[in-house]
Scaffold this active site. Structure first.
Site, mmCIF file in Angstrom:
data_model
loop_
_atom_site.group_PDB
_atom_site.id
_atom_site.type_symbol
_atom_site.label_atom_id
_atom_site.label_comp_id
_atom_site.label_asym_id
_atom_site.label_seq_id
_atom_site.Cartn_x
_atom_site.Cartn_y
_atom_site.Cartn_z
ATOM 1 N N CYS A 258 0.794 -1.230 0.000
ATOM 2 C CA CYS A 258 0.000 0.000 0.000
ATOM 3 C C CYS A 258 0.826 1.279 0.000
ATOM 4 C CB CYS A 258 -0.966 -0.007 1.180
ATOM 5 S SG CYS A 258 -0.174 0.058 2.818
ATOM 6 N N HIS B 169 -2.058 1.159 6.980
ATOM 7 C CA HIS B 169 -2.427 1.257 5.566
ATOM 8 C C HIS B 169 -2.359 2.721 5.143
ATOM 9 C CE1 HIS B 169 -4.319 0.260 1.804
ATOM 10 N NE2 HIS B 169 -5.390 1.001 2.043
ATOM 11 N N ASP C 124 -7.837 4.179 -3.818
ATOM 12 C CA ASP C 124 -6.995 3.172 -3.173
ATOM 13 C C ASP C 124 -6.594 2.111 -4.197
ATOM 14 O OD1 ASP C 124 -5.724 1.387 -1.505
ATOM 15 O OD2 ASP C 124 -7.240 1.501 0.079
#
Length: 275
Positions: free
Chosen positions: A70, A108, A124
């Site tokens: 991420c 994250h 995302d």
């Protein structure tokens, strides 16, 4: 990010240089990124250093045509979007695990992106299986996406009893098909804030990234292809799965190369003592 670097990044994901940073352009860029830049943790098991700096991220994702997890994926994509004229804010999150427990701080990284036509979006490209398109940041009802039914809602109390209803920087929960995925802070962050989270995920025996191998991307038909260790799984758009075990190192390397565009000299293996 220099214009030549932005152009190289766009070529990496097969996108033309947009004339204007609109919501439609953002939707296309997110989808193309998910289909071309895999979510992967191979660096951890190849002994490669993970560096959250612009040049190193571009060298990895664009120059070496790799993926990442991420912090790398959303960090680099946020840089590209900023270079294209989007208003980008980095947001930290904590992922929901077993029994609804929240992960470590800076677990994250996601993006809040504002477009020139008035859009305000949650973007995302670094959460594995997630929404294919940006989610409306301020919408609290259900949002239908090829990846599932999503909601972005005001968070309840966390384990310390703190509630997420602060009007300015309150926390939000991202929910997919009725299940909470992660708790999102709305306070702006910089990529350097994520160094501790990246270090924990790449070194701690408690991190699932140190315990297993994963390389996964969205497919052109809306399904997903994943190589986990030596198991290659193709998931169709309706959720049906077909798996196969790869017997030799040559087959594994070929799968990385042909299915994900990743050229490796050796097969990554989970390091002893981390499983």
């Amino acid at each position: 990010m220099k214009p030549a670097q932005a152009d190289a990044y766009l070529r990496r994901i097969g996108a033309a240089h947009p004339a204007w940073p609109t919501a439609d352009v953002l939707r296309e860029l997110q989808l193309r990124h998910l289909m071309t830049v895999p979510f992967e943790n191979l660096s951890i098991h190849l002994g490669e250093e993970i560096v959250l700096e612009e040049e190193r991220l571009l060298d990895k994702l664009v120059g070496s045509r790799r993926g990442g997890f991420c912090y790398e994926l959303n960090g680099a994509f946020g840089m590209l979007l900023g270079a294209l004229g989007f208003d980008v804010t980095l947001l930290a999150a904590r992922v929901y695990g077993e029994e609804g427990r929240l992960g470590v701080p800076f677990d994250h990284l996601a993006l809040r992106v504002r477009t020139v036509d008035g859009g305000d979006w949650l973007v995302d490209v670094g959460f594995g299986a997630n929404s294919h398109y940006p989610l409306a940041f301020g919408e609290r009802g259900e949002q239908t996406d090829p990846g599932g039914a999503f909601r972005v809602i005001v968070a309840g109390a966390d384990p310390a009893g703190v509630r997420g209803n602060d009007r300015r920087f309150g926390d939000l929960d991202v929910v997919r098909d009725g299940r909470s995925q992660y708790r999102l802070e709305t306070r702006p962050r910089v990529l350097g804030d994520c160094l501790a989270g990246a270090w924990w995920h790449s070194t701690s025996p408690a991190s699932h990234f140190t315990q297993s191998l994963v390389c996964s991307r969205l497919t052109e038909d809306g399904g997903r292809i994943t190589l986990s260790g030596r198991t290659l799984t193709v998931t169709d758009p309706d959720g049906g799965k077909e798996g196969s075990d790869l017997a030799t190192d040559e087959e594994v390397l070929k799968a990385y190369r042909e299915r994900f565009g990743i050229e490796l000299e050796r097969v990554p293996v989970v390091r002893k003592g981390q499983s």
